[in-house]
Every structure is written in C-alpha cells, then in structure tokens.
Motif scaffolding. Sequence first.
Motif, PDB file in Angstrom:
ATOM      1  N   GLU A   1      30.360  45.408  37.592  1.00 21.48           N
ATOM      2  CA  GLU A   1      30.950  45.151  36.278  1.00 21.48           C
ATOM      3  C   GLU A   1      32.475  45.171  36.355  1.00 21.48           C
ATOM      4  OE1 GLU A   1      28.739  47.505  36.922  1.00 21.48           O
ATOM      5  OE2 GLU A   1      26.916  46.578  36.078  1.00 21.48           O
ATOM      6  N   GLU A   2      33.000  46.079  37.142  1.00 23.24           N
ATOM      7  CA  GLU A   2      34.450  46.194  37.317  1.00 23.24           C
ATOM      8  C   GLU A   2      35.002  44.944  37.998  1.00 23.24           C
ATOM      9  OE1 GLU A   2      37.580  49.476  39.227  1.00 23.24           O
ATOM     10  OE2 GLU A   2      35.436  49.510  39.767  1.00 23.24           O
ATOM     11  N   ILE A   3      34.288  44.475  39.005  1.00 17.29           N
ATOM     12  CA  ILE A   3      34.719  43.275  39.724  1.00 17.29           C
ATOM     13  C   ILE A   3      34.641  42.051  38.819  1.00 17.29           C
ATOM     14  CG2 ILE A   3      34.223  41.759  41.681  1.00 17.29           C
ATOM     15  CD1 ILE A   3      33.188  44.246  43.170  1.00 17.29           C
ATOM     16  N   LYS A   4      33.581  41.954  38.006  1.00 13.45           N
ATOM     17  CA  LYS A   4      33.440  40.809  37.108  1.00 13.45           C
ATOM     18  C   LYS A   4      34.571  40.755  36.090  1.00 13.45           C
ATOM     19  CE  LYS A   4      28.458  39.981  37.326  1.00 13.45           C
ATOM     20  NZ  LYS A   4      27.203  39.894  36.549  1.00 13.45           N
ATOM     21  N   GLU A   5      34.989  41.908  35.595  1.00 12.43           N
ATOM     22  CA  GLU A   5      36.117  41.939  34.666  1.00 12.43           C
ATOM     23  C   GLU A   5      37.386  41.433  35.361  1.00 12.43           C
ATOM     24  OE1 GLU A   5      36.577  45.813  33.057  1.00 12.43           O
ATOM     25  OE2 GLU A   5      34.632  45.813  32.018  1.00 12.43           O
ATOM     26  N   ARG A   6      37.530  41.808  36.599  1.00 11.25           N
ATOM     27  CA  ARG A   6      38.683  41.361  37.381  1.00 11.25           C
ATOM     28  C   ARG A   6      38.637  39.848  37.579  1.00 11.25           C
ATOM     29  NH1 ARG A   6      42.905  44.820  39.536  1.00 11.25           N
ATOM     30  NH2 ARG A   6      44.164  43.462  40.844  1.00 11.25           N
ATOM     31  N   LEU A   7      37.464  39.319  37.883  1.00 15.25           N
ATOM     32  CA  LEU A   7      37.302  37.881  38.093  1.00 15.25           C
ATOM     33  C   LEU A   7      37.624  37.109  36.818  1.00 15.25           C
ATOM     34  CD1 LEU A   7      33.996  37.820  40.194  1.00 15.25           C
ATOM     35  CD2 LEU A   7      36.361  37.737  41.031  1.00 15.25           C
ATOM     36  N   ALA A   8      37.244  37.650  35.681  1.00 14.19           N
ATOM     37  CA  ALA A   8      37.539  36.998  34.401  1.00 14.19           C
ATOM     38  C   ALA A   8      39.047  36.897  34.188  1.00 14.19           C
ATOM     39  CB  ALA A   8      36.884  37.759  33.252  1.00 14.19           C
ATOM     40  N   ARG A   9      39.795  37.927  34.556  1.00  9.72           N
ATOM     41  CA  ARG A   9      41.251  37.894  34.409  1.00  9.72           C
ATOM     42  C   ARG A   9      41.877  36.867  35.354  1.00  9.72           C
ATOM     43  NH1 ARG A   9      40.713  43.584  34.055  1.00  9.72           N
ATOM     44  NH2 ARG A   9      41.534  43.909  36.157  1.00  9.72           N
ATOM     45  N   ILE A  10      41.299  36.731  36.539  1.00  8.74           N
ATOM     46  CA  ILE A  10      41.799  35.732  37.482  1.00  8.74           C
ATOM     47  C   ILE A  10      41.609  34.334  36.903  1.00  8.74           C
ATOM     48  CG2 ILE A  10      41.488  34.703  39.772  1.00  8.74           C
ATOM     49  CD1 ILE A  10      40.576  37.491  40.730  1.00  8.74           C
ATOM     50  N   ARG A  11      40.445  34.074  36.334  1.00  5.98           N
ATOM     51  CA  ARG A  11      40.195  32.764  35.725  1.00  5.98           C
ATOM     52  C   ARG A  11      41.183  32.499  34.591  1.00  5.98           C
ATOM     53  NH1 ARG A  11      34.840  34.324  36.624  1.00  5.98           N
ATOM     54  NH2 ARG A  11      34.629  35.165  34.518  1.00  5.98           N
TER      55      ARG A  11
ATOM     56  N   GLU B   1      28.031  31.898  37.576  1.00  6.62           N
ATOM     57  CA  GLU B   1      27.580  33.279  37.374  1.00  6.62           C
ATOM     58  C   GLU B   1      26.470  33.667  38.342  1.00  6.62           C
ATOM     59  OE1 GLU B   1      26.040  36.179  33.710  1.00  6.62           O
ATOM     60  OE2 GLU B   1      26.549  34.072  33.340  1.00  6.62           O
ATOM     61  N   ARG B   2      25.584  32.734  38.619  1.00  7.66           N
ATOM     62  CA  ARG B   2      24.477  33.036  39.538  1.00  7.66           C
ATOM     63  C   ARG B   2      24.996  33.344  40.931  1.00  7.66           C
ATOM     64  NH1 ARG B   2      19.284  29.005  40.650  1.00  7.66           N
ATOM     65  NH2 ARG B   2      18.166  30.393  42.097  1.00  7.66           N
ATOM     66  N   PHE B   3      25.992  32.576  41.377  1.00  3.59           N
ATOM     67  CA  PHE B   3      26.595  32.800  42.690  1.00  3.59           C
ATOM     68  C   PHE B   3      27.266  34.170  42.727  1.00  3.59           C
ATOM     69  CE2 PHE B   3      29.850  32.643  45.897  1.00  3.59           C
ATOM     70  CZ  PHE B   3      29.331  31.856  46.913  1.00  3.59           C
ATOM     71  N   ILE B   4      28.047  34.474  41.684  1.00  7.21           N
ATOM     72  CA  ILE B   4      28.741  35.768  41.623  1.00  7.21           C
ATOM     73  C   ILE B   4      27.738  36.918  41.647  1.00  7.21           C
ATOM     74  CG2 ILE B   4      30.176  37.247  40.170  1.00  7.21           C
ATOM     75  CD1 ILE B   4      31.585  34.678  39.216  1.00  7.21           C
ATOM     76  N   ASP B   5      26.663  36.792  40.870  1.00  7.95           N
ATOM     77  CA  ASP B   5      25.649  37.856  40.842  1.00  7.95           C
ATOM     78  C   ASP B   5      25.035  38.062  42.226  1.00  7.95           C
ATOM     79  OD1 ASP B   5      25.981  38.436  38.182  1.00  7.95           O
ATOM     80  OD2 ASP B   5      24.376  37.105  37.504  1.00  7.95           O
ATOM     81  N   HIS B   6      24.827  36.984  42.956  1.00  6.05           N
ATOM     82  CA  HIS B   6      24.268  37.101  44.304  1.00  6.05           C
ATOM     83  C   HIS B   6      25.224  37.857  45.224  1.00  6.05           C
ATOM     84  CE1 HIS B   6      21.840  35.901  47.828  1.00  6.05           C
ATOM     85  NE2 HIS B   6      23.018  35.816  48.447  1.00  6.05           N
ATOM     86  N   VAL B   7      26.512  37.501  45.148  1.00  9.47           N
ATOM     87  CA  VAL B   7      27.509  38.170  45.998  1.00  9.47           C
ATOM     88  C   VAL B   7      27.577  39.663  45.685  1.00  9.47           C
ATOM     89  CG1 VAL B   7      29.992  38.346  46.477  1.00  9.47           C
ATOM     90  CG2 VAL B   7      28.900  36.099  46.359  1.00  9.47           C
ATOM     91  N   LEU B   8      27.464  40.003  44.412  1.00  4.86           N
ATOM     92  CA  LEU B   8      27.612  41.396  43.998  1.00  4.86           C
ATOM     93  C   LEU B   8      26.293  42.165  43.998  1.00  4.86           C
ATOM     94  CD1 LEU B   8      30.144  40.941  41.041  1.00  4.86           C
ATOM     95  CD2 LEU B   8      30.601  41.396  43.469  1.00  4.86           C
TER      96      LEU B   8
ATOM     97  N   TYR C   1      34.557  39.536  47.380  1.00  9.28           N
ATOM     98  CA  TYR C   1      35.192  40.368  46.359  1.00  9.28           C
ATOM     99  C   TYR C   1      36.284  41.257  46.944  1.00  9.28           C
ATOM    100  CZ  TYR C   1      31.857  43.589  48.490  1.00  9.28           C
ATOM    101  OH  TYR C   1      31.131  44.314  49.395  1.00  9.28           O
ATOM    102  N   ALA C   2      36.528  41.188  48.273  1.00  6.70           N
ATOM    103  CA  ALA C   2      37.265  42.241  48.964  1.00  6.70           C
ATOM    104  C   ALA C   2      38.780  42.064  48.981  1.00  6.70           C
ATOM    105  CB  ALA C   2      36.763  42.369  50.400  1.00  6.70           C
TER     106      ALA C   2
END
Length: 252
Positions: free
Chosen positions: A173-183, A150-157, A136-137
């Motif tokens: 939650e902030e990082i997940k919102e960012r990831l959604a915009r990247i997708r 999603e399971r992988f992302i949850d593990h990382v976070l 995430y860095a």
Amino acid sequence: MDNHLSSVKNSCRLMKLFLDSEKELGVSELSRQLQLSKGAVHKLLMTLESEGFIKQNPSNKQYSLGYTLLELGNKVLTNHNLAEFAKPFLHKLSDATQEFVCLCARDQYEAIYVDKIESKYPIRFNVDAYRRFPLYATSAARSILAFRDERFIDHVLSEDIRTFTPYSMKKPEEIKERLARIRENGYEVSSNMRNVGVTGIAAPIYDADGSVNAAISMIGPTDRVQPLLDTFIQHVVSTTLDISHQMGYRGK
C-alpha cells in the motif's frame, strides 16, 4: 544556400500534420495548414499515395497515413537499440549535473541498469551495469512501475517486499501511494531508500504509444543533490522527454 528539396520538405511537413490529428484530412484543410495551394497539395498527395505513404478513403475523399509508414516504423523499432540511442542524452545530462546517471530498462518483472556514466566527483555513488533490482526498489525502477497497469503492479508487489535500508518501503500500500505520486508528478525523488545518504532523481521514457519500459536516473550524495534538487529535476525530466519525443511520443 538551401540544400533542401522543397517538394520533399513539403511532403514531410504534410505527413507530420497527421501526427497531431485523430481524423482524416482533406485537401482544403491540408492546404490551409501548409499554406500551399490546393493544386500543390493535391500533387503531393498523389505522389505520396503512389508510394503507399498516404491513402485516400474512397467514401469521403479524405486522406490518412498509409501502410508504408507502418512498415518503416516497425523497421525502426526492430533496429532500435535504446542504450545506443540514449547515450548522447546521458552524456548531456552527465555534463549538466556532474553526477552519476544511468539508463534503467524493464525486463519482465525486474529492472536492469543497461548503461551508465560515472560522476565527475571523487566522492560519488556507483552501481554495476546490468545489475537487476525489483521494480519497486529504486527511483528509476519505480518510475517504470508507476506507469504499468494495476494488475502488473499487483503481481510485482505480491512477492515479499525486499528492503535495503531502514528507510525502505515495506508495504504494498505504501509503494502504491508512492507510484501514484510519480504518475502525478512525472518523476520520482527518493533518499535513503536504496542506500543511506544517497538521493536519486528519475523520470520515465515514453514509447511512441505512451507506454513506459525505461527510465533515466541521476544519483548522488544527498548533501550534494538536495541544494540543487529543483534544477536537477528539471534536467532529468527534460532529458527523458527529449528522448521520448525523439522516439515518437507526442504527449506533454
């Protein structure tokens, strides 16, 4: 003078038709798309079938790709070195932008920089090759993480979120919102999150099956990158899509 054997070229053209088809194809359809006679197409099919490149469904007489191609594809993947393969693309991006560019790959739950080309400017950003970061860095790391499940992302976070500057994201939650915009966008742009005064632009590299395990980023001082941001985004995205298509990705 044309040095290509027409029969070989037509065989290659025939097999490529299956890349964009989710179904089996018959002689008539192949003849229409290739603009060859049915007799010529039938001869090509018989030759390719004899070597395992094409197989026929006995129930409907339709054709599909054969297992020999799967063997060859697996051999390519076995011999494939992403850093070596991507290097000409990195050089082209570096020449176009004059900024620092790097190739980032996923190693389990971390990101690692596996290759880089320094900026042409005396004032420039740099990072050590083979340095590891959380997924995430950085802009490149997030461009990989965004396309995991999603399971992988949850593990990382699930671990404590490391911060690097006062502007780093701190909450899952902030990082997940960012990831959604990247997708949604197909790329990432970030400033000050890893290093203050630095802007990174990154985009994912898609494998043949559409999965993402690597990304390319272009990084430089914010005051130099921002005025040319749209142009740099186009360069980065174009580079990663070129690599993806060369690796067999058929999307976009």
